[in-house]
Design an enzyme around this catalytic site. Structure first.
Site, PDB file in Angstrom:
ATOM      1  N   LYS B 182       3.533  -2.113 -11.480  1.00 22.78           N
ATOM      2  CA  LYS B 182       3.533  -0.643 -11.512  1.00 22.78           C
ATOM      3  C   LYS B 182       3.852  -0.267 -10.141  1.00 22.78           C
ATOM      4  CE  LYS B 182       0.932   2.761 -11.468  1.00 22.78           C
ATOM      5  NZ  LYS B 182       1.580   3.722 -10.551  1.00 22.78           N
ATOM      6  N   GLY B 234      -4.572  -0.765  -3.092  1.00 26.83           N
ATOM      7  CA  GLY B 234      -4.475   0.778  -2.962  1.00 26.83           C
ATOM      8  C   GLY B 234      -5.925   1.073  -2.416  1.00 26.83           C
ATOM      9  N   SER B 235      -6.297   2.271  -2.863  1.00 24.53           N
ATOM     10  CA  SER B 235      -7.595   2.727  -2.280  1.00 24.53           C
ATOM     11  C   SER B 235      -8.738   2.126  -2.696  1.00 24.53           C
ATOM     12  CB  SER B 235      -7.694   4.230  -2.581  1.00 24.53           C
ATOM     13  OG  SER B 235      -7.825   4.649  -4.245  1.00 24.53           O
ATOM     14  N   THR B 236      -9.918   2.349  -1.921  1.00 21.45           N
ATOM     15  CA  THR B 236     -11.214   1.621  -2.349  1.00 21.45           C
ATOM     16  C   THR B 236     -11.971   2.363  -3.723  1.00 21.45           C
ATOM     17  OG1 THR B 236     -11.804   0.857  -0.304  1.00 21.45           O
ATOM     18  CG2 THR B 236     -13.524   1.319  -1.520  1.00 21.45           C
ATOM     19  N   GLU B 237     -11.547   3.554  -3.815  1.00 23.08           N
ATOM     20  CA  GLU B 237     -12.009   4.186  -4.908  1.00 23.08           C
ATOM     21  C   GLU B 237     -11.427   3.922  -6.216  1.00 23.08           C
ATOM     22  OE1 GLU B 237     -14.723   5.933  -4.616  1.00 23.08           O
ATOM     23  OE2 GLU B 237     -14.702   5.829  -6.781  1.00 23.08           O
ATOM     24  N   GLY B 239      -9.996   0.903  -6.702  1.00 25.09           N
ATOM     25  CA  GLY B 239     -10.182  -0.372  -6.849  1.00 25.09           C
ATOM     26  C   GLY B 239     -11.769  -0.568  -7.355  1.00 25.09           C
ATOM     27  N   GLU B 256      -6.813  -5.399  -2.847  1.00 27.89           N
ATOM     28  CA  GLU B 256      -6.529  -5.106  -1.279  1.00 27.89           C
ATOM     29  C   GLU B 256      -6.625  -3.561  -1.224  1.00 27.89           C
ATOM     30  OE1 GLU B 256      -6.308  -7.313   0.842  1.00 27.89           O
ATOM     31  OE2 GLU B 256      -5.332  -9.020  -0.244  1.00 27.89           O
ATOM     32  N   CYS B 290      -3.307   0.063   5.476  1.00 26.39           N
ATOM     33  CA  CYS B 290      -4.465  -0.219   5.217  1.00 26.39           C
ATOM     34  C   CYS B 290      -5.253  -0.983   6.478  1.00 26.39           C
ATOM     35  CB  CYS B 290      -4.722  -0.712   4.035  1.00 26.39           C
ATOM     36  SG  CYS B 290      -3.779  -2.330   3.844  1.00 26.39           S
ATOM     37  N   GLU B 387     -11.342   6.650   5.880  1.00 25.04           N
ATOM     38  CA  GLU B 387      -9.917   6.081   6.012  1.00 25.04           C
ATOM     39  C   GLU B 387      -8.905   7.174   6.082  1.00 25.04           C
ATOM     40  OE1 GLU B 387      -8.125   3.819   3.002  1.00 25.04           O
ATOM     41  OE2 GLU B 387      -7.103   2.530   4.732  1.00 25.04           O
TER      42      GLU B 387
END
Lengths: 278, 475
Positions: B182, B234-237, B239, B256, B290, B387
């Protein structure tokens, strides 16, 4: 017999190919002017001087080829596979079995992929005791003289692993028509001139000059079938401490998974140390 | 400074369809339930480029089922044959890279100079590199008989759409997995173009499936019971949410995530090169990176010199039309991202950091943000902790190597770091102590398919690229 590339039409005489040497990216005749007949084709008979010219060409090409990025060398080897695929029919017409041409193409692809991986599999960081950074990486040996086995797949199986890591080669070919046709493929595949040099003729006559040549770094005897000749050549190689790949005791099976040995035999390992500290 | 004449790349080299379906089982298909369409826009002009389908649960089912059907035959192929498909893809990506570069710049807003010279060559190189692994897996150090996991669900971000696709798909296919990927909702076009590349390569149907949509589609995909592996960038959140959702399942996971990289400049650094590295570190791809060097740590004794040189260099950056070959900084990818960058930057100023941008005229249409630095930043400032994912640099100082290391590691992230010093032993000693997955010394933002990339701590787990990148897809 010789007109395998195209049948002569009614009243038309086919143009025959002269099978010449491949040195430094060019197709010279032998400086000796000699030729010999193979299956009705005139093939150039390489001399001692041709062998020395080929070593000069291989030496000249080696630093730049080794200095090319691994990615670039891989691309060039893959290009050989592409060009070989396009000339598949010609090799079949030269008497190479279609399956063997396929296998040879696939072998170029296999080695193409090794260009940028061999250092990862055959090198790496060494966990030394002390405040040092220490990394081992493989490097090419230099100029490799090869006595090639007679089959086409065998020929590819000794050239590709030698050059993929940055060596350049002087090859004594056993089946000259297929070898010279391979040279024509290489010449149109972005392989820099001098990286692969192909000599046609009698191994027993030319190989001793290569084995004793001081500017050859390694000697691949895979294609030598006479144990006495192999031993002689190995003795000659000792003069400049060449790396020697001995012929295998049994008949080599080139259809088997080639493994890494053919590449690693022609590599040196360099270990770099650097202190760590503020 | 003199002005360059515009040197626009022609956008006519690439055809964009008015609308796109989903790529499932080797065909473009309409989504099962209607109403699921969204628009993708050119962030430099806000022009609508195409309508794209939202994949709902039924569509994701179909895509996963297609990938499952294809997985058996695909993994049963001899590695050398899988390799040849990947080599074909690599070649086609190379041959069509001009089209793809223009498409990427149109959809993403990144300068054509970067999509043409960085994203596309690297994407092709990844396919070449992993193509070569397909028939060499037993040499990779993960056992004698490494086996694929099955179906990989892959969700990628909008900052490097084509490159992230290559990072995800190339190793998955080389190891014998099939994929449902996606792309991000703001940058789906290059992935849909890639679907066509797969058809041109005559890749067996179902081996690669592309489903488009926003976060909900991604959630449906990674939570689908039929997938064996989840790979997310993508974003840590997000993730964190994914890690929670796969907890208790047998799914393998690699992530990542974000970063807040420290770029450390010691007093013996080559200043001109360091300034280039700082600029490249934070303004490359509009800072939508990133691993961007978003925290600059300068040794006090060279602070003035570095800042002056940095400002001088920033004044030469050209912001504008992404398709102009002279452009250094393109458009911010979306209105939403622009709002986030503005908010955090305003907070930086409110919290007392000093804000500076070079004189810079921004286009009236589209999403733009001038390259910005904040000086006088402390570790407590939000711009030093969060970030920003934009062209915004926070500058801090230090006196000793120990202080630099302390500050560099003072973050929940650990993706990358930079070290600038002429002293090799210091590079290695500092690198040893930095908790980051990639450390660049006297350079920055270097990528290569042979080299593992990934983070420590909350920057995620697993590595992509190199021999290590195979592990995530092997049982």
């Amino acid at each position: 017999m010789a007109d395998v590339s195209r049948p002569g039409g009614a009243g038309r005489l086919a143009v025959r190919k002269t099978y010449k040497l491949f040195i430094g990216g060019a197709f010279p005749r032998s400086e000796s002017g000699r030729t010999y007949l193979v299956d009705g084709d005139n093939v150039v008979l390489a001399s001692r001087k041709d062998a020395r010219d080929a070593v000069v060409a291989a030496r000249a090409a080696q630093p730049k080829w080794a200095g090319a990025t691994a990615y670039n060398r891989g691309q060039v080897l893959y290009r050989v596979a592409e060009m070989l695929e396009a000339r598949h029919a010609e090799f079949v017409a030269r008497g190479v079995a279609a399956a063997e041409v396929d296998a040879a193409i696939d072998r170029w692809v296999w080695y193409a992929g090794w260009a940028d991986k061999i250092a990862q599999v055959h090198g790496g960081a060494n966990p030394v005791a002390g405040p040092f950074f220490n990394l081992s990486a493989p490097e090419p040996t230099g100029v490799v003289a090869v006595v090639a086995p007679p089959s086409f797949l065998g020929l590819v199986s000794v050239i590709a692993p030698a050059i993929v890591t940055g060596n350049t080669v002087v090859v004594l070919a056993a089946a000259p028509q297929a070898a010279v046709t391979l040279a024509e493929v290489l010449a149109t595949s972005d392989v820099p001139g001098g990286v692969v040099n192909i000599l046609t003729g009698h191994a027993a006559e030319v190989a001793p000059w290569l084995a004793s040549h001081d500017d050859v770094n390694a000697l691949d005897l895979t294609g030598v079938t006479d144990p006495a000749l192999a031993a002689d050549l190995e003795r000659s190689a000792a003069g400049s401490l060449k790396r020697v790949v001995r012929p295998s005791a049994e008949a080599a099976d080139f259809t088997a998974d080639p493994g890494l040995g053919a590449m690693t035999a022609l590599l040196e390992t360099k270990t770099v140390w650097h202190p760590k500290g503020f | 400074m003199f002005e360059y004449a515009p040197a626009p790349e022609s956008r006519s080299v690439v055809d964009i369809a008015p609308s796109y379906g989903l790529f499932i089982d080797g065909e473009f298909v309409s989504p099962a339930s209607s109403g699921g369409v969204f628009k993708t826009v050119n962030p430099a002009t806000e022009e609508v480029l195409a309508e794209v389908s939202t994949a709902g649960p039924e569509d994701v089912d179909r895509a996963v089922a297609a990938a499952r059907r294809a997985a058996g035959p695909w993994s049963a192929l001899p590695g050398a044959e899988r390799a040849k498909y990947l080599f074909r893809i690599a070649r086609i990506v190379q041959e069509r890279s001009r089209e793809l570069a223009v498409l990427e710049s149109l959809d993403n807003g990144k300068p054509i100079r970067e999509s043409r010279d960085v994203d596309l060559p690297l994407a092709a190189a990844h396919f070449f590199y992993y193509a070569g692994w397909a028939d060499k897996l037993r040499h990779a150090g993960f056992g004698d008989n490494p086996r694929p996991l099955g179906v990989a669900a892959q969700v990628i971000p909008w900052n490097f759409p084509m490159l992230m696709l290559a990072w995800k798909i190339a190793p998955a296919l080389a190891t014998g997995n099939t994929v449902v990927l996606k792309p991000a909702e703001t940058t789906p076009l290059s992935a849909l173009f890639f679907a066509d590349v797969c058809r041109q390569a005559e890749l067996p149907p179902g081996v690669v499936n592309i489903v488009t949509g926003a976060g909900e589609t991604g959630r449906t995909l990674v939570e689908h019971a039929g997938v064996d592996k989840v790979a997310f960038t993508g974003s840590t959140e997000v993730g964190r949410q994914i890690a929670r959702s796969v907890a208790g399942t047998r799914k393998r996971l690699t992530l990542e995530l974000g970063g807040k990289a420290a770029n450390i400049v010691f007093d013996d650094a080559p200043i001109d090169q360091a300034v280039e590295g700082i600029v490249n570190g934070i303004f490359f791809n509009q800072g939508h990176v990133c691993c961007a060097g978003s925290r600059l740590l300068i040794q006090e004794s060279v602070y003035d010199e570095v800042i002056e040189a940095l400002k001088r260099r920033m004044a030469t950056l050209r912001v504008g039309d992404p398709l102009d070959k002279n452009t250094d900084i393109g458009a911010i990818n979306s209105a939403e991202q622009l709002a986030r960058i503005r908010t955090l930057s305003d907070i930086g100023a409110e919290e007392g950091a000093e804000r500076w941008s070079p004189p810079c005229e921004l286009p009236a249409q589209g999403f733009w943000f001038a390259p910005t630095i904040f000086t006088g930043v402390t570790q407590a400032h939000r711009i030093a902790r969060e970030e920003i994912f934009g062209p915004v640099l926070s500058v801090l100082t230090f006196r000793t190597p120990a202080e630099a290391i302390e500050k560099a590691n003072n973050t929940p992230y650990g993706l990358s770091a930079g070290i600038w010093t002429e002293k090799g032993s210091q590079i290695l000693a500092v690198a040893d102590k930095l908790r980051a997955g990639v450390v660049w010394a006297n350079t920055f933002n270097k990528f290569d398919p042979t080299s593992p990339f990934g983070g420590y701590k909350e920057s995620g787990y697993g590595r992509e690229g190199g021999r290590h990148g195979l592990e995530a897809y092997l049982a």
